[in-house]
Design an enzyme around this catalytic site. Structure first.
Site, PDB file in Angstrom:
ATOM      1  N   LYS A  53       0.842  -1.205   0.000  1.00  0.00           N
ATOM      2  CA  LYS A  53       0.000   0.000   0.000  1.00  0.00           C
ATOM      3  C   LYS A  53       0.875   1.252   0.000  1.00  0.00           C
ATOM      4  O   LYS A  53       0.621   2.203  -0.743  1.00  0.00           O
ATOM      5  CB  LYS A  53      -0.944  -0.002   1.215  1.00  0.00           C
ATOM      6  CG  LYS A  53      -2.085  -0.994   1.043  1.00  0.00           C
ATOM      7  CD  LYS A  53      -2.880  -1.238   2.307  1.00  0.00           C
ATOM      8  CE  LYS A  53      -3.881  -2.361   2.054  1.00  0.00           C
ATOM      9  NZ  LYS A  53      -4.626  -2.790   3.240  1.00  0.00           N
ATOM     10  N   GLN A  97      -4.741  -1.539   9.346  1.00  0.00           N
ATOM     11  CA  GLN A  97      -4.632  -2.869   8.747  1.00  0.00           C
ATOM     12  C   GLN A  97      -5.272  -3.903   9.674  1.00  0.00           C
ATOM     13  O   GLN A  97      -4.937  -3.977  10.856  1.00  0.00           O
ATOM     14  CB  GLN A  97      -3.150  -3.203   8.498  1.00  0.00           C
ATOM     15  CG  GLN A  97      -2.925  -4.501   7.756  1.00  0.00           C
ATOM     16  CD  GLN A  97      -3.492  -4.485   6.335  1.00  0.00           C
ATOM     17  OE1 GLN A  97      -3.327  -3.527   5.601  1.00  0.00           O
ATOM     18  NE2 GLN A  97      -4.173  -5.548   5.953  1.00  0.00           N
ATOM     19  N   ASP A 120     -11.182   3.107   3.843  1.00  0.00           N
ATOM     20  CA  ASP A 120     -11.552   1.690   3.713  1.00  0.00           C
ATOM     21  C   ASP A 120     -13.077   1.533   3.680  1.00  0.00           C
ATOM     22  O   ASP A 120     -13.578   0.475   3.311  1.00  0.00           O
ATOM     23  CB  ASP A 120     -10.989   0.886   4.900  1.00  0.00           C
ATOM     24  CG  ASP A 120      -9.777   0.041   4.508  1.00  0.00           C
ATOM     25  OD1 ASP A 120      -9.589  -0.196   3.292  1.00  0.00           O
ATOM     26  OD2 ASP A 120      -9.037  -0.381   5.407  1.00  0.00           O
TER      27      ASP A 120
END
Ligand code: NDP
Length: 287
Positions: A53, A97, A120
């Site tokens: 990422k 994460q 997200d």
């Protein structure tokens, strides 16, 4: 006839190339999109995802900040950092994460992220907005799948779509997106009775199970579009390679369109994270 295999890597590259102009337009006005990625613990797969990422941000001209905490970090420390990032004008997207260590309350952490920076799309407010058909941020993996449908001219209106998997990350947002797009949606999971009876009538079949080659050719309707979200590592005795949830070689003989693993949905997920971060920066810049 063999199904056409959707090249997720090529589509991801095409989209990433198109982001360059948007990042340049922001830069010209003195704004640089910024993403903060928080990693707690030493899970090897999570370390790889975070590294990828950050590298993708760099390649796209997006500022990124990687924040790593030991597995035994106190939840309060993570929450305090999120609070700081919420107020940081250089940061437009915040990503934690997953999975988090057991002592950290995942819901509390995700809800601490400002909804305007929740790239997200896991914050309850953003899930609600998606459910109402007015998404602010679309979760990256299902967003990538929708882009694949769009790029391949798959008309979803009135189609029977079946999703295997009901996770908050993939299955549920995928279902909402397909409903919003006009498909008739069935969500299957481990308690579903006679799974194959459902999958066999699917015009669109999305597998997000986490079990290698779980979907076999006899479970697929001839001519179906098959999307394989699964990423599974085969055991060393089977070569240790990555493998999807779909028996690709057999199912491609039945389907009309199919995504491979690797090189299918995977590259699209990070691409849509970049898209969401740029979008967040554009909103902040009033574009
Ligand atoms: P989860 O483990 O959270 O969910 C798996 C789902 O599959 C659950 O809903 C579970 O049902 C269902 N399931 C398990 N066994 C069966 C069965 N025998 N029959 C029917 N349904 C079953 O996984 P995720 O959604 O997070 O991920 C799914 C896969 O996608 C994984 O391989 C993951 O690595 C991959 N992934 C890939 C991404 C990408 O970028 N390509 C991004 C995210 C995930 P129940 O709810 O009843 O337990």
């Amino acid at each position: 006839m063999s199904a056409h295999s959707i090249d997720g890597k090529a589509l991801a590259e095409e989209l990433r190339a198109s982001f360059k102009a948007r990042v340049a337009a922001l830069a010209a006005r003195g704004h640089r999109p910024g993403l903060a990625v928080l990693l707690v613990g030493e899970d090897p797969a999570s370390q790889v995802y975070v590294r990828n990422k950050v590298a993708a941000c760099e390649a796209a001209g997006i500022f990124s900040q990687k924040l790593v905490y030991p597995a035994d970090v106190e939840q309060g420390v993570v929450l305090a950092k999120i609070g700081e990032l919420n107020a940081d004008p250089h940061i437009h997207g915040i990503l934690v994460q997953l999975p988090l260590p057991r002592h950290v309350d995942e819901k509390a952490v995700l809800e601490a992220i400002a909804p305007q920076k929740d790239v997200d799309g896991f914050h309850a407010e953003n899930v609600g907005a998606l459910a109402q058909g007015q998404p602010r941020f679309i979760p990256c993996t299902p967003y990538g799948v929708m882009k694949m449908f769009e790029a391949n001219g798959v008309d979803l209106t009135g189609k029977d779509a079946v999703i295997i998997g009901r996770s908050n990350i993939v299955g549920k947002p995928m279902a909402l997106l397909l409903i919003n797009a006009g498909a008739t949606v069935t969500v299957c999971h481990s308690k579903t009775r006679d799974l194959a009876a459902h999958t066999r009538r699917a015009d669109i079949l999305v597998a997000a199970v986490g079990k290698p080659r779980f979907v076999t050719a006899d479970m697929v309707k001839p001519g179906a579009v098959v999307i394989d979200v699964g990423i599974n590592r085969l055991p060393p005795e089977e070569g240790g390679k990555l493998c999807g949830d779909v028996d690709f070689a057999a199912v491609r003989e039945v389907a009309s369109l199919i995504t491979p693993v690797p090189g299918g949905v995977g590259p699209m997920t990070i691409t849509m994270l970049l898209a969401n971060t740029i979008e967040a920066a554009e909103r902040e810049a009033g574009q």
